[in-house]
Write a protein that holds these residues in place. Sequence first.
Motif, mmCIF file in Angstrom:
data_model
loop_
_atom_site.group_PDB
_atom_site.id
_atom_site.type_symbol
_atom_site.label_atom_id
_atom_site.label_comp_id
_atom_site.label_asym_id
_atom_site.label_seq_id
_atom_site.Cartn_x
_atom_site.Cartn_y
_atom_site.Cartn_z
ATOM 1 N N LEU A 118 -5.977 9.202 8.114
ATOM 2 C CA LEU A 118 -4.546 9.272 8.399
ATOM 3 C C LEU A 118 -4.240 10.440 9.333
ATOM 4 O O LEU A 118 -3.484 10.292 10.306
ATOM 5 N N GLY A 168 1.547 10.100 5.954
ATOM 6 C CA GLY A 168 0.557 9.219 5.362
ATOM 7 C C GLY A 168 0.585 9.345 3.858
ATOM 8 O O GLY A 168 0.762 10.444 3.323
ATOM 9 N N VAL A 169 0.431 8.224 3.160
ATOM 10 C CA VAL A 169 0.370 8.239 1.700
ATOM 11 C C VAL A 169 -1.002 7.749 1.255
ATOM 12 O O VAL A 169 -1.639 6.932 1.930
ATOM 13 N N LEU A 170 -1.450 8.257 0.105
ATOM 14 C CA LEU A 170 -2.815 8.003 -0.354
ATOM 15 C C LEU A 170 -2.901 6.929 -1.427
ATOM 16 O O LEU A 170 -3.849 6.904 -2.208
ATOM 17 N N THR A 171 -1.935 6.009 -1.441
ATOM 18 C CA THR A 171 -1.923 4.944 -2.448
ATOM 19 C C THR A 171 -2.440 3.621 -1.897
ATOM 20 O O THR A 171 -2.390 2.608 -2.584
ATOM 21 N N GLY A 172 -2.928 3.631 -0.645
ATOM 22 C CA GLY A 172 -3.317 2.373 -0.026
ATOM 23 C C GLY A 172 -4.682 2.386 0.617
ATOM 24 O O GLY A 172 -5.656 2.864 0.045
ATOM 25 N N SER A 181 1.821 10.118 -2.715
ATOM 26 C CA SER A 181 2.499 8.825 -2.798
ATOM 27 C C SER A 181 3.895 8.950 -2.210
ATOM 28 O O SER A 181 4.393 10.054 -1.943
ATOM 29 N N GLY A 187 0.793 -1.218 0.000
ATOM 30 C CA GLY A 187 0.000 0.000 0.000
ATOM 31 C C GLY A 187 0.824 1.267 0.000
ATOM 32 O O GLY A 187 0.320 2.331 -0.355
ATOM 33 N N THR A 188 2.090 1.158 0.392
ATOM 34 C CA THR A 188 2.965 2.328 0.484
ATOM 35 C C THR A 188 4.060 2.284 -0.569
ATOM 36 O O THR A 188 4.224 3.206 -1.359
ATOM 37 N N ASP A 243 0.426 3.809 4.684
ATOM 38 C CA ASP A 243 -0.880 4.105 4.083
ATOM 39 C C ASP A 243 -2.055 3.846 5.017
ATOM 40 O O ASP A 243 -3.209 4.011 4.615
ATOM 41 N N THR A 244 -1.788 3.443 6.269
ATOM 42 C CA THR A 244 -2.877 3.089 7.172
ATOM 43 C C THR A 244 -2.817 3.876 8.482
ATOM 44 O O THR A 244 -1.766 4.399 8.878
#
Length: 243
Positions: free
Chosen positions: A208, A197-201, A219, A16-17, A179-180
Amino acid sequence: MTTHDSLDLVVLDMAGTTVADGGLVEQAFSVAAGLLGVEPGSPEHAGMLDHVRATMGESKISVFRHLFGDEDKARSANTAFEKAYGELVDDGRIAPVPGARETIEELTAAGRTVVLTTGFARTTQDAILRTLGWQDLAPLTLCPADAGGRGRPYPDMVLAAFLRTGAVAGVRQTVVAGDTAYDMLSGVRAGAGVVAGVLTGAHDKDRLARHGATHVIGSVAELPDLIARAEAAPAAGTARAEA
């Protein structure tokens, strides 16, 4: 050379990351649950799947302990899950998040130490690394068993990365990205200076941020620039969320 404000330890989540798995966690869970008698499409299965989604990032054995209660059932489910996920990985059903490998290489070239972490068991983590050709991409990879058995949301894997690498003088010089919500809690509880936090997961910006993200980015490819900005800021790592 490490300075007081340098963020030279970067602890990155995998699925996810840095790794896109296309929903394999849910697929592998359904296989495992089915083997324990949970009928796909049933209300019981739907409720369990909701819990799996809500706890993305947590150690998988902990998820199964919550779902099944009984330790033997939890271990059987976890073994079945890891086997199913590993088979899907071996079938080539995963890929790097766009720019992930380049990001890790850029961070390493800048003198930062990158550690890859996961909530999966070591055998599954190794299968992912092998499939992607990432065995030598980072100097250290960690799963919950490498940190005394406790995965996220506990801070143990981040602290293990800090202790084992000796890359920085203090935990505030650590960057955690995931991502969580559990990735965010793990970073906050470890005392990391930047929790990105990344928004790809699995989880969205609001979730987040609610769980402690100091920054939210599209990302992992945006992480090197974020770290540079955080180092340049008067109070690097103070709580704020960036789109």
